[in-house]
Motif scaffolding. Structure first.
Motif, PDB file in Angstrom:
ATOM      1  N   ASN A 190       0.806  -1.234   0.000  1.00  0.00           N
ATOM      2  CA  ASN A 190       0.000   0.000   0.000  1.00  0.00           C
ATOM      3  C   ASN A 190       0.834   1.276   0.000  1.00  0.00           C
ATOM      4  O   ASN A 190       0.368   2.332   0.425  1.00  0.00           O
ATOM      5  CB  ASN A 190      -0.937   0.001   1.219  1.00  0.00           C
ATOM      6  CG  ASN A 190      -1.990  -1.078   1.122  1.00  0.00           C
ATOM      7  OD1 ASN A 190      -2.580  -1.292   0.068  1.00  0.00           O
ATOM      8  ND2 ASN A 190      -2.226  -1.775   2.218  1.00  0.00           N
ATOM      9  N   ASN A 191       2.053   1.205  -0.515  1.00  0.00           N
ATOM     10  CA  ASN A 191       2.943   2.365  -0.427  1.00  0.00           C
ATOM     11  C   ASN A 191       2.651   3.478  -1.426  1.00  0.00           C
ATOM     12  O   ASN A 191       3.061   4.609  -1.217  1.00  0.00           O
ATOM     13  CB  ASN A 191       4.406   1.924  -0.567  1.00  0.00           C
ATOM     14  CG  ASN A 191       5.056   1.751   0.797  1.00  0.00           C
ATOM     15  OD1 ASN A 191       4.368   1.704   1.808  1.00  0.00           O
ATOM     16  ND2 ASN A 191       6.367   1.653   0.833  1.00  0.00           N
ATOM     17  N   GLU A 192       1.949   3.174  -2.513  1.00  0.00           N
ATOM     18  CA  GLU A 192       1.647   4.215  -3.491  1.00  0.00           C
ATOM     19  C   GLU A 192       0.675   5.239  -2.903  1.00  0.00           C
ATOM     20  O   GLU A 192      -0.160   4.901  -2.057  1.00  0.00           O
ATOM     21  CB  GLU A 192       1.055   3.588  -4.754  1.00  0.00           C
ATOM     22  CG  GLU A 192       2.031   2.694  -5.502  1.00  0.00           C
ATOM     23  CD  GLU A 192       1.403   2.083  -6.729  1.00  0.00           C
ATOM     24  OE1 GLU A 192       0.509   2.739  -7.330  1.00  0.00           O
ATOM     25  OE2 GLU A 192       1.776   0.950  -7.092  1.00  0.00           O
ATOM     26  N   TYR A 195      -3.028   4.784  -2.394  1.00  0.00           N
ATOM     27  CA  TYR A 195      -3.469   3.851  -1.360  1.00  0.00           C
ATOM     28  C   TYR A 195      -3.276   4.412   0.054  1.00  0.00           C
ATOM     29  O   TYR A 195      -3.114   3.666   1.021  1.00  0.00           O
ATOM     30  CB  TYR A 195      -2.738   2.518  -1.494  1.00  0.00           C
ATOM     31  CG  TYR A 195      -2.945   1.861  -2.847  1.00  0.00           C
ATOM     32  CD1 TYR A 195      -4.211   1.819  -3.443  1.00  0.00           C
ATOM     33  CD2 TYR A 195      -1.877   1.297  -3.543  1.00  0.00           C
ATOM     34  CE1 TYR A 195      -4.403   1.227  -4.677  1.00  0.00           C
ATOM     35  CE2 TYR A 195      -2.066   0.697  -4.789  1.00  0.00           C
ATOM     36  CZ  TYR A 195      -3.326   0.676  -5.345  1.00  0.00           C
ATOM     37  OH  TYR A 195      -3.516   0.093  -6.577  1.00  0.00           O
ATOM     38  N   ALA A 196      -3.306   5.735   0.160  1.00  0.00           N
ATOM     39  CA  ALA A 196      -3.135   6.378   1.472  1.00  0.00           C
ATOM     40  C   ALA A 196      -4.200   5.926   2.466  1.00  0.00           C
ATOM     41  O   ALA A 196      -3.917   5.698   3.647  1.00  0.00           O
ATOM     42  CB  ALA A 196      -3.171   7.896   1.315  1.00  0.00           C
ATOM     43  N   LEU A 197      -5.435   5.783   1.994  1.00  0.00           N
ATOM     44  CA  LEU A 197      -6.506   5.354   2.890  1.00  0.00           C
ATOM     45  C   LEU A 197      -6.331   3.891   3.295  1.00  0.00           C
ATOM     46  O   LEU A 197      -6.640   3.518   4.433  1.00  0.00           O
ATOM     47  CB  LEU A 197      -7.875   5.558   2.239  1.00  0.00           C
ATOM     48  CG  LEU A 197      -9.087   5.337   3.154  1.00  0.00           C
ATOM     49  CD1 LEU A 197      -9.035   6.252   4.377  1.00  0.00           C
ATOM     50  CD2 LEU A 197     -10.395   5.533   2.403  1.00  0.00           C
ATOM     51  N   ARG A 226     -12.167   1.522  -3.043  1.00  0.00           N
ATOM     52  CA  ARG A 226     -11.073   1.421  -4.014  1.00  0.00           C
ATOM     53  C   ARG A 226     -10.197   0.202  -3.690  1.00  0.00           C
ATOM     54  O   ARG A 226      -9.694   0.070  -2.575  1.00  0.00           O
ATOM     55  CB  ARG A 226     -10.234   2.690  -3.999  1.00  0.00           C
ATOM     56  CG  ARG A 226      -9.056   2.678  -4.971  1.00  0.00           C
ATOM     57  CD  ARG A 226      -8.247   3.949  -4.848  1.00  0.00           C
ATOM     58  NE  ARG A 226      -9.039   5.108  -5.263  1.00  0.00           N
ATOM     59  CZ  ARG A 226      -8.683   6.368  -5.014  1.00  0.00           C
ATOM     60  NH1 ARG A 226      -7.586   6.624  -4.318  1.00  0.00           N
ATOM     61  NH2 ARG A 226      -9.451   7.359  -5.441  1.00  0.00           N
ATOM     62  N   LYS A 227     -10.004  -0.660  -4.656  1.00  0.00           N
ATOM     63  CA  LYS A 227      -9.201  -1.870  -4.441  1.00  0.00           C
ATOM     64  C   LYS A 227      -7.725  -1.603  -4.722  1.00  0.00           C
ATOM     65  O   LYS A 227      -7.385  -0.849  -5.634  1.00  0.00           O
ATOM     66  CB  LYS A 227      -9.690  -2.999  -5.346  1.00  0.00           C
ATOM     67  CG  LYS A 227     -11.083  -3.503  -5.004  1.00  0.00           C
ATOM     68  CD  LYS A 227     -11.491  -4.659  -5.916  1.00  0.00           C
ATOM     69  CE  LYS A 227     -12.874  -5.176  -5.544  1.00  0.00           C
ATOM     70  NZ  LYS A 227     -13.289  -6.303  -6.411  1.00  0.00           N
ATOM     71  N   SER A 229      -3.725  -3.518  -5.260  1.00  0.00           N
ATOM     72  CA  SER A 229      -3.234  -4.507  -6.228  1.00  0.00           C
ATOM     73  C   SER A 229      -3.613  -5.942  -5.875  1.00  0.00           C
ATOM     74  O   SER A 229      -3.567  -6.826  -6.731  1.00  0.00           O
ATOM     75  CB  SER A 229      -1.716  -4.400  -6.362  1.00  0.00           C
ATOM     76  OG  SER A 229      -1.087  -4.672  -5.111  1.00  0.00           O
ATOM     77  N   ILE A 230      -3.988  -6.191  -4.620  1.00  0.00           N
ATOM     78  CA  ILE A 230      -4.411  -7.547  -4.225  1.00  0.00           C
ATOM     79  C   ILE A 230      -5.924  -7.640  -4.047  1.00  0.00           C
ATOM     80  O   ILE A 230      -6.440  -8.635  -3.545  1.00  0.00           O
ATOM     81  CB  ILE A 230      -3.686  -8.024  -2.947  1.00  0.00           C
ATOM     82  CG1 ILE A 230      -3.950  -7.080  -1.766  1.00  0.00           C
ATOM     83  CG2 ILE A 230      -2.189  -8.170  -3.197  1.00  0.00           C
ATOM     84  CD1 ILE A 230      -3.432  -7.600  -0.437  1.00  0.00           C
ATOM     85  N   GLY A 231      -6.622  -6.573  -4.453  1.00  0.00           N
ATOM     86  CA  GLY A 231      -8.084  -6.612  -4.443  1.00  0.00           C
ATOM     87  C   GLY A 231      -8.739  -6.288  -3.124  1.00  0.00           C
ATOM     88  O   GLY A 231      -9.918  -6.608  -2.922  1.00  0.00           O
ATOM     89  N   ILE A 232      -8.006  -5.634  -2.213  1.00  0.00           N
ATOM     90  CA  ILE A 232      -8.553  -5.309  -0.890  1.00  0.00           C
ATOM     91  C   ILE A 232      -8.864  -3.822  -0.807  1.00  0.00           C
ATOM     92  O   ILE A 232      -8.093  -2.975  -1.275  1.00  0.00           O
ATOM     93  CB  ILE A 232      -7.556  -5.706   0.228  1.00  0.00           C
ATOM     94  CG1 ILE A 232      -7.223  -7.187   0.144  1.00  0.00           C
ATOM     95  CG2 ILE A 232      -8.138  -5.381   1.604  1.00  0.00           C
ATOM     96  CD1 ILE A 232      -8.420  -8.108   0.283  1.00  0.00           C
ATOM     97  N   THR A 233      -9.995  -3.485  -0.205  1.00  0.00           N
ATOM     98  CA  THR A 233     -10.423  -2.100  -0.056  1.00  0.00           C
ATOM     99  C   THR A 233     -10.108  -1.569   1.345  1.00  0.00           C
ATOM    100  O   THR A 233      -9.921  -2.354   2.281  1.00  0.00           O
ATOM    101  CB  THR A 233     -11.942  -1.974  -0.283  1.00  0.00           C
ATOM    102  OG1 THR A 233     -12.630  -2.660   0.790  1.00  0.00           O
ATOM    103  CG2 THR A 233     -12.359  -2.576  -1.625  1.00  0.00           C
ATOM    104  N   PRO A 234     -10.073  -0.241   1.513  1.00  0.00           N
ATOM    105  CA  PRO A 234      -9.926   0.319   2.867  1.00  0.00           C
ATOM    106  C   PRO A 234     -11.017  -0.171   3.818  1.00  0.00           C
ATOM    107  O   PRO A 234     -10.755  -0.401   5.003  1.00  0.00           O
ATOM    108  CB  PRO A 234     -10.030   1.832   2.632  1.00  0.00           C
ATOM    109  CG  PRO A 234      -9.519   2.016   1.246  1.00  0.00           C
ATOM    110  CD  PRO A 234     -10.028   0.811   0.487  1.00  0.00           C
TER     111      PRO A 234
END
Length: 263
Positions: A190-192, A195-197, A226-227, A229-234
């Motif tokens: 989640n470093n991008e 993907y802050a949330l 928002r998913k 790269s592994i398909g997980i949302t906040p």
């Protein structure tokens, strides 16, 4: 004579029904003899198979090797914040475990501790944890949410046989290099910036103001869906996070009230 309340009874070691589940309140007893092929002590296999919840009581610092291995019906594990070490194979083959809240003082997770916990979907490692040994979560087929601090040293094959490893873009070429690349990837999913949330919701002790600030900046509650790269949302991170004291609904309510001018 004073009647013991449920709150008081939580700190008494032993087995009893608690909130409708058969629960072992563990207090440093030696429950297993020998290695992974050893034998149960104190409680026989039938009794061990009847446990649904394990609560590690305050004061326990070390969970010895294979203590709860092959307890087939444990679903929930909650540790007091005094636990520093979980030794080899302690929860190995606990196939129904799906919720684990680790100690906030945890420093070490030993080899194969949660190996073959096939129902485990998520695990959140506290910042205090310095090392996770090899094969710790090997064979946890459903494991996809695995939050690990940057300073935690990961051994070889920690997540082999998990849903998460199948989502990895790392190509196997050399075993040692593969482990290094995979362990680095795990910590940086989640470093991008987009993907802050995800980071805010999956971290240890998510803060309401930080989460709300990100939602405000995005200008839409859809950011919760928002998913990565592994398909997980906040939303999924926040719901699964055992250390979260804030809920998505609380953020939604605050966002809507501000739009309506009622804050």
């Amino acid at each position: 004579m004073r009647v013991q309340t449920e709150e008081w009874r939580r700190f008494i070691p032993g087995v009893r029904m608690y909130k409708g589940k058969k629960t072992l309140f563990y207090n440093r007893e030696i429950l297993w003899g020998g290695d992974e092929f050893g034998h149960p002590l104190i409680y026989d296999e039938e009794e061990r198979d009847s446990w649904e919840v394990i609560i590690i009581l305050p004061g326990v610092e070390i969970i010895p090797e294979f203590t709860f291995c092959d307890c087939k019906n444990i679903e929930t594990v909650i540790m007091a914040d005094t636990v520093r070490r979980i030794e080899e194979g302690s929860f190995r083959l606990c196939e129904k475990v799906h919720f684990v809240k680790l100690s906030t003082s945890l420093e070490y997770i030993g080899e194969s501790v949660f190996q073959w916990c096939k129902s485990l979907i998520s695990i959140f490692i506290p910042p205090s944890c310095r090392q996770i040994d090899e094969c710790a979560f090997m064979g946890c087929h459903k494991l996809i949410i695995f939050h690990v601090p940057q300073n935690t040293e990961l051994g070889n094959d920690v997540i082999v046989g998990t849903k998460l490893i199948h989502a990895s873009p790392i190509v196997f070429h050399d075993h040692e290099e593969y482990n290094i690349e995979t362990n680095n990837w795990i910590k940086n999913i989640n470093n991008e910036e987009q993907y802050a949330l995800h980071r805010a919701c999956s971290c240890f002790n998510p803060l309401e103001d930080i989460i709300y600030e990100i939602v405000q900046r995005e200008g839409s509650l859809e950011v919760f869906n928002r998913k990565n790269s592994i398909g997980i949302t906040p939303s999924q991170y926040l719901e699964a996070n055992p250390y979260a004291k804030v809920t998505e609904q609380k953020i939604i309510n605050r966002f809507v009230l501000e739009i309506m001018g009622e804050l």
